[in-house]
Write a protein that holds these residues in place. Structure first.
Motif, PDB file in Angstrom:
ATOM      1  N   ARG A   3       0.871  -1.175   0.000  1.00  0.00           N
ATOM      2  CA  ARG A   3       0.000   0.000   0.000  1.00  0.00           C
ATOM      3  C   ARG A   3       0.903   1.219   0.000  1.00  0.00           C
ATOM      4  O   ARG A   3       1.717   1.386   0.904  1.00  0.00           O
ATOM      5  N   ALA A  40      -7.685   4.044  -4.120  1.00  0.00           N
ATOM      6  CA  ALA A  40      -8.720   4.614  -3.245  1.00  0.00           C
ATOM      7  C   ALA A  40      -9.025   6.030  -3.714  1.00  0.00           C
ATOM      8  O   ALA A  40      -8.120   6.793  -4.040  1.00  0.00           O
ATOM      9  N   ARG A  47     -12.109   0.626  -3.717  1.00  0.00           N
ATOM     10  CA  ARG A  47     -11.032   1.113  -4.576  1.00  0.00           C
ATOM     11  C   ARG A  47     -11.374   0.850  -6.039  1.00  0.00           C
ATOM     12  O   ARG A  47     -12.276   0.064  -6.340  1.00  0.00           O
ATOM     13  N   ASP A  84      -3.877   6.947  -2.527  1.00  0.00           N
ATOM     14  CA  ASP A  84      -3.648   5.741  -1.715  1.00  0.00           C
ATOM     15  C   ASP A  84      -3.878   4.541  -2.636  1.00  0.00           C
ATOM     16  O   ASP A  84      -5.004   4.301  -3.076  1.00  0.00           O
TER      17      ASP A  84
ATOM     18  N   VAL B 270     -10.936  -2.703   2.194  1.00  0.00           N
ATOM     19  CA  VAL B 270     -10.461  -1.467   1.560  1.00  0.00           C
ATOM     20  C   VAL B 270      -9.167  -0.951   2.184  1.00  0.00           C
ATOM     21  O   VAL B 270      -8.367  -0.296   1.520  1.00  0.00           O
TER      22      VAL B 270
END
Lengths: 241, 304
Positions: A3, A40, A47, A84, B270
């Motif tokens: 991430r 995101a 997402r 993100d 998420v």
């Protein structure tokens, strides 16, 4: 998977409703063409999964079509914005499995991942016939980019306004027995029927994009597979229509 | 130094944070993302007697502050869970996990629960009588107090470990169902499962989900979940509270409503590190609200 906070360096319309976005940041998790990232967006719960067009360890190019309000938001992001992003998702194409000649076939927004793939195949010393299918001349993008890679390029348009009139399968030659394809389902099916072997990238509505929710599972000859984790690329022999 | 430990029917947890069933697989894949031993426990993917592919796709639809899923209990079946999934989990998770069991008949529930009850890795069973995505089973047991009691009684008979019944919010009176489970011998309650919902694609004018409807979860449902946990707390059974939990503040709020442990579901999908982030933030948020021992606040909203 990683991430990462990626910074938008460019976001421009390259065909009506189709945008090319360049980002910088840590892309070390991306290991193969045909993988995707999951972005995101502020105010959106899920997402947006988007295929990798090309990448380096520090940069990423994606090409996406505005299909709803989420991708419309994405298209309005200016350079300098930070996103993100989950990077390095999915299996991608396996170049080691490709023979000396590969037909790289993309339809519409299935074209972008084929650019990174063609580049990687050429770097591995393979000969590539890129077949890029669009509905009409106005929708064409990246033809010059593919030509600049030095591979054979055939562009098809359904309405005949540019290149070969018809579908991508109309441009397949005798030599194009092994294919790597990405595009709408009817195109994949037609390419499947005209090829002998290859790798096909599939699309499905996803929840997480990294294998947790089982939202994108499909049947294969090798059991159930999550398109986000064991896919999106399936080998031709695995496909169950 | 704050104390985040809680005890769930004799099972001591380092903290009350547990990834919810169906959002965390069988856990081990998340070990690539962070050290899952920091979790209080893990509620494993819903397990049935037979392997299941689940529902046709599309199974996912986005909503404001949440999503609808119609996965339909995809799982490899209880035997493969025991022989393949649990050993993989054992390599990266060294605490007791929660087995989540679903079925299409009381015999199905009993079959899978009895097998999982014998596994050392399993500390507690969560019986899902609330899946909205399967016909003739799942939620059909959870919407009727008598059926809920019948499943509870049958599973309790074959299990040594604590049995928690996972309830559906898709009922008029959740207290009646919860009371029936309590009466039938449930050791605790898990709530809430997803709310039945749907979305329609404006372009195709058809439902987004192949199965038309699915279970709505995510941040949006937090007030509904909180309310239901608050309502059933009076029965005196320990509760695993869940529904829209996405922050350490949500964990504390759920515990004040009456939860002993708190599950995090949709948020894992998420933010892959959601549970880790919540666990790491918990001590600071506890300090901010003057909480030194988390177990002390359980049901706190009911007192004076």
């Amino acid at each position: 998977m990683k991430r990462e906070a990626l910074t938008v360096t460019q976001n421009r319309e390259i065909a009506p409703g189709v945008f090319e976005m360049a980002l910088t940041g840590d892309l070390s998790a991306v290991t193969a063409p045909g993988q995707f990232v999951n972005i995101a967006l502020p105010g959106r719960f899920l997402r947006r999964p988007i295929s990798v067009c090309q990448w380096t360890a520090e940069s990423l190019t994606i090409i996406y079509k505005v299909v709803g309000t989420g991708t419309a938001d994405l298209s309005r992001l200016p350079a300098g914005e930070t996103l993100d992003v989950l990077t390095g998702l999915g299996n991608g194409y396996d170049i080691a499995k490709c023979p000396d000649h590969v037909a790289v076939i993309g339809g519409g927004v299935g074209v972008p991942p084929m650019y990174g793939l063609a580049k990687a195949l050429l770097a591995a010393g393979k000969s590539v016939h890129a077949i890029l299918g669009f509905n009409a001349k106005s929708e064409i993008f990246y033809e010059d980019s593919f030509r600049a890679l030095g591979c054979d390029v055939t562009v098809t348009t359904v309405d005949g306004s540019y290149g070969t009139k018809g579908f991508v399968t109309d441009a397949m030659t005798e030599a194009d027995r092994y294919v790597c394809a990405c595009g709408p389902l009817p195109m994949l099916k037609a390419v499947y029927n005209k090829s002998e072997d290859g790798q096909f990238s599939f699309e499905e509505r996803m929840g997480c994009g990294f294998g947790a929710c089982m939202g994108c599972t499909c049947h294969t000859t090798d059991g159930h597979k999550r398109l986000c984790k064991e896919g999106p690329v399936l080998e031709r022999r695995e496909i169950v229509w | 130094m704050v104390d985040t430990r809680v005890t769930l029917s004799g099972l001591m947890l380092d903290n009350p944070v547990i990834p919810a069933s169906g959002t965390f697989g069988f856990g081990y894949e998340f070990a690539d993302i962070y050290d899952i031993d920091i979790l209080g426990s893990i509620s494993l993917k819903g397990t049935t007697k037979e392997p299941r592919f689940g529902n046709p796709t599309p199974r996912i639809a986005e909503c404001r502050e949440g999503l609808i899923n119609s996965v339909g209990l995809q799982n490899p079946g209880v035997h493969a869970v025991i022989s393949e999934e649990l050993p993989k989990l054992a390599k990266c998770f060294h605490k007791k996990a929660i087995a989540n069991v679903s079925g299409f008949s009381i015999d199905d529930y009993v079959y899978a629960a009895a097998l999982l009850d014998k596994e050392d890795q399993i500390g507690l069973l969560e019986i899902n009588i609330s899946c909205p995505n399967v016909h003739h089973g799942g939620m059909a047991f959870g919407t009727d107090p008598q059926n809920a009691a019948a499943v509870t009684r049958a599973v309790k008979e074959v299990c040594q470990k604590p049995v928690y019944i996972k309830l559906t919010p898709n009922v008029t009176d959740i207290v009646a169902v919860a009371a029936a489970c309590a009466e039938a011998g449930a050791d605790g309650l898990s709530l809430i499962n997803t709310l039945l919902g749907m979305r329609i694609d404006l372009k195709t004018r058809r439902p987004v989900i192949a199965n038309t409807m699915g279970g709505f979860s995510g941040r949006a449902i937090q007030p509904v979940a909180l309310r239901m946990v608050y309502q059933v707390y009076g029965l005196g059974l320990p509760i695993m509270g869940m529904g829209g939990v996405s922050t350490a503040e949500d964990v504390i709020e759920m515990m004040l409503a009456g939860a002993t442990a708190v599950q995090v579901g949709a948020e894992n999908l998420v933010i892959p590190t959601a549970c880790k982030d919540i666990i790491e933030n918990l001590p600071a948020v506890m300090a901010r609200y003057g909480i030194t021992r988390l177990a002390d606040i359980i049901g706190g909203a009911h007192h004076g």
